[in-house]
Scaffold this motif. Structure first.
Motif: not given
Length: 419
Positions: A403-410
């Motif tokens: 549930t954390s940010n997916y910005g680095n592996f979207d």
């Protein structure tokens, strides 16, 4: 003499070598593309920077966290009626005032002159009314006197006619003398009828004129009373008992008619004013439940007013606070929950997290049973509250979701999770 040229052996290997190099280049390119595609679908990520939450089953409360400001339920404004110059500020802002207590003293020379002028007009009109009444009364008395004179004259003529007729029979007087008496009698009787009609008409006219004059006098007196009230209103008094929350006056300054001087708040009665995003305009309705946090207590209230005017992408609602609340002040901020639904149905819940900003709630990474990998999965999320999203489809209770940010592996489809 011509010499025969013979072919060397190394030229026969050039063409096969070129074909071999081309095949190697094609193979290397295909390998590179396959490696690149595999790298785009799978990515290695450390667990240290991730937040993993469990999907649970529980009661979903469709509520919105809000923060509002405490404002008085009833506010009485202090406005000037006629305006004027501030001569005295009799109390200070913030104190408790009693009904009728003087607050501000104003002066207005023009208003005072206007009252004096109106008083003179009323006096003049009343004098004219009295004179007219006296004149009409005198005329009425004169008509009554004339009627008495005519009736007396008729009485005398009737007696003379009776005597003359007797004398005529004896031959003592002539017929002409009797006819003259009869003519005088007839004339006086006609004058009597005309006088009676005149008295009746003048009486009707007198009643109408007196009524008009009395109405005019009453109107002038009412105007005078109104002007006197305006003069009295130069002293601003408290219309009700309460806290003088605002008083914007300075000695010597001039205030226009209708200018706002301050306001009085009724103590013990408050409401919560909340600004909401225009997104919720169609979802809020009157009577909707509001749970307000006040210290260690939770106050139950309802939406009592919706101001649908949108300003800076926000609109305002109000909720009436229960009476008799202790330790609450005007302007105080309180946290609350706006309950969009009273029902608390069982639902599949996913804790809220930063992943929503990347995926928009359309997909998530679901961790496998041994925690070594997380696979991308399409989901459908519904309503949300302060802590959870309602899961419509795609997840089951007990599953683990990043549930954390997916910005680095979207862009990845599968995550290899390492410690």
């Amino acid at each position: 003499m011509d010499k025969k040229i013979t072919k060397t052996n190394h030229r026969r290997y050039i063409k096969p070598a070129l074909f071999s190099c081309f095949a190697l280049l094609v193979g290397f390119g295909a390998y590179s593309l396959s490696q690149s595609a595999e790298q785009g679908q799978m990515q290695t990520v450390s667990k240290a920077g991730l937040t993993v939450s469990s999907v649970i089953s529980g009661e979903f409360r469709n509520a919105l966290n809000i923060r509002g400001q405490v404002v008085p339920k009833t506010t009485i404004f202090l406005d000037t009626v006629s305006g004027g110059r501030v001569e005295g500020k009799l109390v200070e802002q913030g104190v408790y005032v009693e009904q009728g207590q003087p607050l501000v003293q104003l002066s207005n020379t023009n208003l005072q002159l206007d009252v004096m002028s109106r008083e003179a007009q009323v006096t003049e009109q009343l004098n004219f009314l009295r004179n007219t009444q006296m004149t009409m009364t005198t005329n009425g008395l004169n008509l009554k006197r004339d009627l008495l004179d005519i009736e007396l004259q008729i009485s005398h003529l009737v007696r003379r006619l009776r005597q003359s007729e007797a004398l005529l029979k004896e031959g003592l007087i002539s017929q002409d003398e009797v006819d003259e008496i009869r003519q005088d009698l007839r004339y006086n009787r006609d004058i009597h009828e005309l006088t009676l009609e005149r008295q009746k008409q003048e009486s009707s006219i007198r009643e109408v004129q007196l009524a008009q004059l009395e109405d005019s006098a009453k109107m002038l007196q009412n105007n005078l009373q109104f002007a006197r009230k305006n003069l009295e209103s130069l002293q601003i008094t408290a219309p009700v008992s309460g806290y003088l929350s605002e008083l914007d006056v300075q000695v010597g300054e001039s205030k226009q008619a209708g200018a706002r001087l301050g306001q009085i708040d009724i103590p013990g009665e408050y409401k919560l004013a909340v600004s909401l995003d225009e997104y919720y305009l169609t979802q809020v309705s009157l009577g909707m439940a509001v749970e307000i946090s006040h210290g260690s207590n939770t106050l139950q209230a309802e939406v009592s007013k919706i101001d649908s005017r949108v300003t800076n992408a926000q609109f305002q609602i109000e909720a009436q606070l229960p009476s008799g609340i202790q330790d609450i002040k005007r302007g105080q901020g309180l946290d609350a929950q706006l309950m969009f639904s009273d029902e608390q149905a069982q639902a599949t819940l996913l804790p809220r997290g930063a992943f929503y900003t990347t995926s928009g709630g359309h997909w998530v990474f679901v961790v496998n049973s041994d925690g070594s990998q997380a696979a991308r999965r399409d989901v459908r999320l519904g309503k949300k509250n302060q802590h959870y999203y309602e899961v419509v489809s795609g997840l089951a209770p007990g599953e683990q979701v990043i549930t954390s940010n997916y910005g680095n592996f979207d862009k990845a489809h599968v995550l290899n999770l390492t410690n």
